[in-house]
Design an enzyme around this catalytic site. Structure first.
Site, PDB file in Angstrom:
ATOM      1  N   ASN A  37       4.913  -3.583   4.134  1.00  0.00           N
ATOM      2  CA  ASN A  37       4.805  -2.852   3.241  1.00  0.00           C
ATOM      3  C   ASN A  37       3.323  -2.040   3.246  1.00  0.00           C
ATOM      4  O   ASN A  37       3.053  -0.976   2.374  1.00  0.00           O
ATOM      5  CB  ASN A  37       4.473  -4.225   1.988  1.00  0.00           C
ATOM      6  CG  ASN A  37       5.623  -4.928   1.854  1.00  0.00           C
ATOM      7  OD1 ASN A  37       6.816  -4.592   1.776  1.00  0.00           O
ATOM      8  ND2 ASN A  37       5.572  -6.180   1.150  1.00  0.00           N
ATOM      9  N   ASP A 260       0.100  -6.752  -0.644  1.00  0.00           N
ATOM     10  CA  ASP A 260       0.101  -5.395   0.245  1.00  0.00           C
ATOM     11  C   ASP A 260      -0.226  -4.143  -0.425  1.00  0.00           C
ATOM     12  O   ASP A 260      -0.971  -3.393   0.301  1.00  0.00           O
ATOM     13  CB  ASP A 260       1.516  -5.917   0.742  1.00  0.00           C
ATOM     14  CG  ASP A 260       1.925  -7.104   1.204  1.00  0.00           C
ATOM     15  OD1 ASP A 260       0.932  -7.810   1.833  1.00  0.00           O
ATOM     16  OD2 ASP A 260       3.117  -7.490   1.152  1.00  0.00           O
ATOM     17  N   ASP A 296       9.088  -4.533  -3.122  1.00  0.00           N
ATOM     18  CA  ASP A 296       7.728  -4.349  -2.638  1.00  0.00           C
ATOM     19  C   ASP A 296       7.179  -2.939  -2.439  1.00  0.00           C
ATOM     20  O   ASP A 296       6.082  -2.821  -2.617  1.00  0.00           O
ATOM     21  CB  ASP A 296       7.450  -5.165  -1.412  1.00  0.00           C
ATOM     22  CG  ASP A 296       7.655  -6.649  -1.620  1.00  0.00           C
ATOM     23  OD1 ASP A 296       8.006  -7.153  -2.496  1.00  0.00           O
ATOM     24  OD2 ASP A 296       7.542  -7.530  -0.263  1.00  0.00           O
TER      25      ASP A 296
END
Ligand code: KDG
Length: 321
Positions: A37, A260, A296
């Site tokens: 990520n 992230d 994500d």
């Protein structure tokens, strides 16, 4: 390279509907994994990132590989393992707590867990401005733990900035004490430390951002600490200065991946020469954008989206680059 990371990408199966997984009929497939990520976040902002990892030589491994490559992440240090599968996990959303997600991993014995020090290409790391990893990679196996120790040591010795997101995943460690012990072992080689409130308590017995910073600095010599408080924002300690960064309030579909997005956009912004305050606001914006959707990486912003978002939220004095 601007940033090289070491870690396990996973296929995420995110529940399309909220509630207990046993009753969920449809799952949406995403490419995820903490360090992957971060690589995508950095690449979206036009910088060069690369991931050191192993994937299964299976459909999911090739999906992740193509996804990373398609997003501009360097995959020259990604190896395929014919015998072990790509790790996967499932996300349960808003049950039992609204807005909170929980995960179920199927990653034991995965291709990435068989990584070891032999995967750590010293020159590749040394050619980068930043090396980034998290304690997740230390937790997945003994050999991956050794790979992390070697990679951090290489970065430290060869003058590459070490960025470490504590990211303690309780499901992956026998106990919190084991996680704390492993993290403590590498902290003296870390330049930029990301951690949340729980991790600050576990690691430093810290109740406040100042406590965490003081401990990180006095015990491990870390002068750059990013203390994340979720919806309450974050506090950045940077070479003696302190910045309070607000969180942007958005409708939350799935909070996984926010950390992230924050770390990746923060580091990329610092590498672009922006101030810690601007980097923090941009990171906070990216984290907010990511939690608005399942997955994500899809909502990780480019410069244009960051600008639009920040303008909409009245933070248009933030530097863009
Ligand atoms: O940070 C988001 C990650 O938690 C997710 O994508 C999966 O890497 C992962 C993990 O191990 O939890």
């Amino acid at each position: 390279m601007d940033l090289v990371a070491l870690g396990e990408p996973l296929v995420q199966f995110n529940a399309v509907t909220e509630g207990p997984l046993r009753y969920v009929a449809y799952f949406e497939k995403h490419s995820a994994g903490a360090e992957a990520n971060v690589c995508v976040a950095v690449a979206r902002l036009g910088l060069r990132s690369g991931l050191i990892t192993r994937l299964g030589d299976d459909e999911f491994g090739h999906y992740i590989y193509e996804w990373l490559r398609g997003n501009g992440v360097d995959v020259s240090r990604v190896k395929f393992d014919k015998d072990r599968p790509t790790g996967i996990y499932f996300v349960q959303r808003s049950y039992p707590i609204p807005g909170v997600s929980t995960v179920v991993y199927y990653r034991r014995g995965s291709a990435a867990s068989a990584m070891g020090p032999e995967d750590v290409d010293e020159d590749y790391i040394a050619s980068s401005r930043v090396f980034h990893t998290t304690s997740i990679t230390m937790a997945i196996s003994e050999s991956a733990h050794k790979a992390v120790l070697k990679a951090i040591d290489v970065a430290y010795r060869r003058g590459v900035m070490v960025s470490f997101d504590v990211n303690i995943r309780r499901l992956l460690w026998p106990s919190i004490e084991d996680a704390v012990k492993a993290v403590e072992e590498i902290l003296s080689k870390v330049n930029v430390l990301f951690l949340d409130e729980n991790e600050a308590k576990w690691l430093f017995n810290a109740e406040t951002p100042e406590d965490a910073y003081r401990e990180a600095r006095s015990r491990f010599g870390i002068g750059r600490v990013v203390y994340k408080m979720g919806l309450k924002g974050s506090v950045i300690f940077w070479d003696g200065d302190r910045y309070n960064i607000p969180a942007f309030q958005v409708p939350v579909k799935d909070p996984i991946g926010a950390g992230d997005a924050y770390a990746g956009v923060f580091i990329a912004s610092i590498l672009k020469g922006l101030s810690p305050r601007s980097a923090g606001l941009r990171a906070s914006a990216a984290a907010a954008m990511v939690v608005m959707v399942r997955g994500d990486e899809e909502n990780l912003p480019g410069e244009r989206e960051l600008e639009t978002f920040l303008k909409y939220y009245g933070a248009s004095d933030v530097e863009l680059r």
